[in-house]
Motif scaffolding. Structure first.
Motif, short mmCIF file in Angstrom:
data_model
loop_
_atom_site.label_atom_id
_atom_site.label_comp_id
_atom_site.label_asym_id
_atom_site.label_seq_id
_atom_site.Cartn_x
_atom_site.Cartn_y
_atom_site.Cartn_z
N LEU A 97 -42.00 -112.41 -53.23
CA LEU A 97 -41.84 -113.82 -53.63
C LEU A 97 -40.39 -114.12 -54.04
O LEU A 97 -39.93 -115.24 -53.88
N CYS A 98 -39.69 -113.09 -54.59
CA CYS A 98 -38.33 -113.31 -55.11
C CYS A 98 -37.39 -113.77 -54.01
O CYS A 98 -36.44 -114.52 -54.26
N ARG A 115 -43.15 -115.26 -64.55
CA ARG A 115 -41.86 -115.88 -64.89
C ARG A 115 -41.73 -117.29 -64.34
O ARG A 115 -41.03 -118.13 -64.89
N ARG A 116 -42.37 -117.54 -63.21
CA ARG A 116 -42.31 -118.89 -62.65
C ARG A 116 -42.96 -119.87 -63.62
O ARG A 116 -42.55 -121.02 -63.71
N CYS A 171 -32.98 -115.98 -62.80
CA CYS A 171 -33.94 -114.94 -63.12
C CYS A 171 -33.28 -113.58 -63.37
O CYS A 171 -33.96 -112.57 -63.46
N CYS A 174 -37.49 -117.48 -53.75
CA CYS A 174 -37.79 -118.19 -55.00
C CYS A 174 -36.59 -119.02 -55.46
O CYS A 174 -35.47 -118.50 -55.53
N CYS A 192 -46.30 -114.94 -60.09
CA CYS A 192 -45.21 -114.43 -60.93
C CYS A 192 -45.23 -115.17 -62.27
O CYS A 192 -44.97 -116.38 -62.32
N PHE A 216 -35.91 -119.87 -58.31
CA PHE A 216 -35.45 -119.47 -59.65
C PHE A 216 -34.64 -118.17 -59.62
O PHE A 216 -34.31 -117.62 -60.65
N SER A 217 -34.38 -117.66 -58.42
CA SER A 217 -33.80 -116.31 -58.34
C SER A 217 -32.47 -116.20 -59.09
O SER A 217 -32.18 -115.15 -59.65
N TYR A 228 -40.35 -120.80 -66.23
CA TYR A 228 -39.34 -121.78 -65.80
C TYR A 228 -39.94 -123.17 -65.60
O TYR A 228 -39.34 -124.16 -66.02
N LYS A 276 -39.55 -109.56 -65.36
CA LYS A 276 -39.29 -109.97 -63.97
C LYS A 276 -40.21 -109.20 -63.03
O LYS A 276 -40.36 -107.99 -63.17
N LYS A 277 -40.86 -109.92 -62.12
CA LYS A 277 -41.80 -109.25 -61.22
C LYS A 277 -41.17 -109.18 -59.83
O LYS A 277 -41.37 -110.07 -59.01
S1 SF4 Z 1 -37.09 -114.58 -58.70
FE1 SF4 Z 1 -38.87 -115.91 -58.87
S2 SF4 Z 1 -40.58 -114.70 -58.14
FE2 SF4 Z 1 -38.92 -113.27 -58.60
S3 SF4 Z 1 -39.27 -112.62 -60.73
FE3 SF4 Z 1 -37.88 -114.39 -60.80
S4 SF4 Z 1 -39.23 -116.15 -61.06
FE4 SF4 Z 1 -40.49 -114.46 -60.35
#
Ligand code: SF4
Length: 257
Positions: free
Chosen positions: A235-236, A7-8, A245, A239, A5, A241-242, A11, A230-231
């Motif tokens: 994994l979310c 986005r990870r 995110c 995660c 991801c 970071f949810s 962060y 955002k993917k």
């Molecule tokens: S919650 Fe985590 S895995 Fe899902 S898009 Fe956000 S950073 Fe990526």
């Protein structure tokens, strides 16, 4: 991380720590990595057969399970004894396949070459290139057929043939770093699939190098402040970071990252 991801990457580049849940399968993978680190010692045995190798693997696993909390105190802080036992049982269930595959590779490569491919001349050397703006470390450097090659240990599933695209990418990035450090051309790397006891050699092409450079540029952009789309995916769910995110991507351009 980028492939999991992007986005990870955003962060973590901003000082947030990605906290991964500790599960029995994560413990299993940690143990399988410890087993893989012991392969060179295990495979040196002069009179190796399936029974003696399985016994040696079992003894190594017992030792690794005892050592694991000392090796990974932070990761295992929240793991209780029953979770550790579950992880160990999962790793134990793989020993017979690992032993069979190791003996098969020993026959295919020949003892001298197989040991050369497994035995580190350096373990986890830190490599950095200012020009590539890239840092990393292979699990080991080995000297195989007079050539210096990086080797990475991966746990989890392995493909029927060759290596996963992500592992090819990782190997390519390490080759680029190694070439910068040692000023020599390197075209191959090893990937050890520790959960299966398989060793695969991968040949790197210009296409792979191009892909690494492309992703390096994208990561640079993310590090300098660009938040990727955002993917949404499996994994979310786990995660760390949810919460943060929920933010919307800043522009249409982010869809390309
Ligand atoms: S919650 Fe985590 S895995 Fe899902 S898009 Fe956000 S950073 Fe990526």
């Amino acid at each position: 991380m980028y492939f999991g991801c992007p986005r990870r990457v955003y962060y973590t580049a901003r000082g947030h720590e990605l906290l991964l849940d500790i599960t029995s399968s994560r413990i299993e993978r940690m143990l399988e990595k410890e087993l893989a680190l012991a392969y060179p010692e295990l495979m040196k045995g002069a009179s190796l057969n399936a029974d003696s190798l399985n016994l040696a693997l079992k003894a190594t696993l017992e030792r690794a399970a005892r050592d694991l909390p000392l090796l990974y105190p932070r990761e295992l802080k929240a793991a209780n004894q029953s979770l550790l036992e579950e992880g160990k049982a999962l790793a134990e269930a793989r020993l017979s396949e690992i032993g069979t595959n190791l003996l098969q590779s020993l026959e295919e490569y020949g003892k001298k070459n197989f040991l050369a491919a497994l035995t580190p001349i350096k373990s986890e050397p830190f490599l950095a290139s200012e020009r590539l703006n890239l840092k990393g470390f292979p699990s080991k450097l080995v000297c195989f057929e007079e050539k210096l090659l990086p080797s990475i240990i991966k746990t989890g599933n392995c493909p029927r043939n060759g290596v996963w695209a992500q592992d090819r990418f990782h190997a390519t990035a390490l080759i680029l770093l190694l070439e910068a450090e040692y000023e020599q051309n390197i075209e191959e790397a090893f990937v050890e699939y520790a959960s299966h006891g398989l060793l695969r050699k991968v040949k790197i092409r210009a296409l792979d190098r191009r892909e690494v450079l492309k992703v390096c540029r994208r990561v640079e952009k993310i590090k300098s402040g660009f938040m990727p789309e955002k993917k949404e995916g499996p994994l979310c769910k786990h995660c760390s970071f949810s919460k943060q995110c929920k933010q919307k991507p800043s522009s249409l351009l982010s869809k390309f990252f």
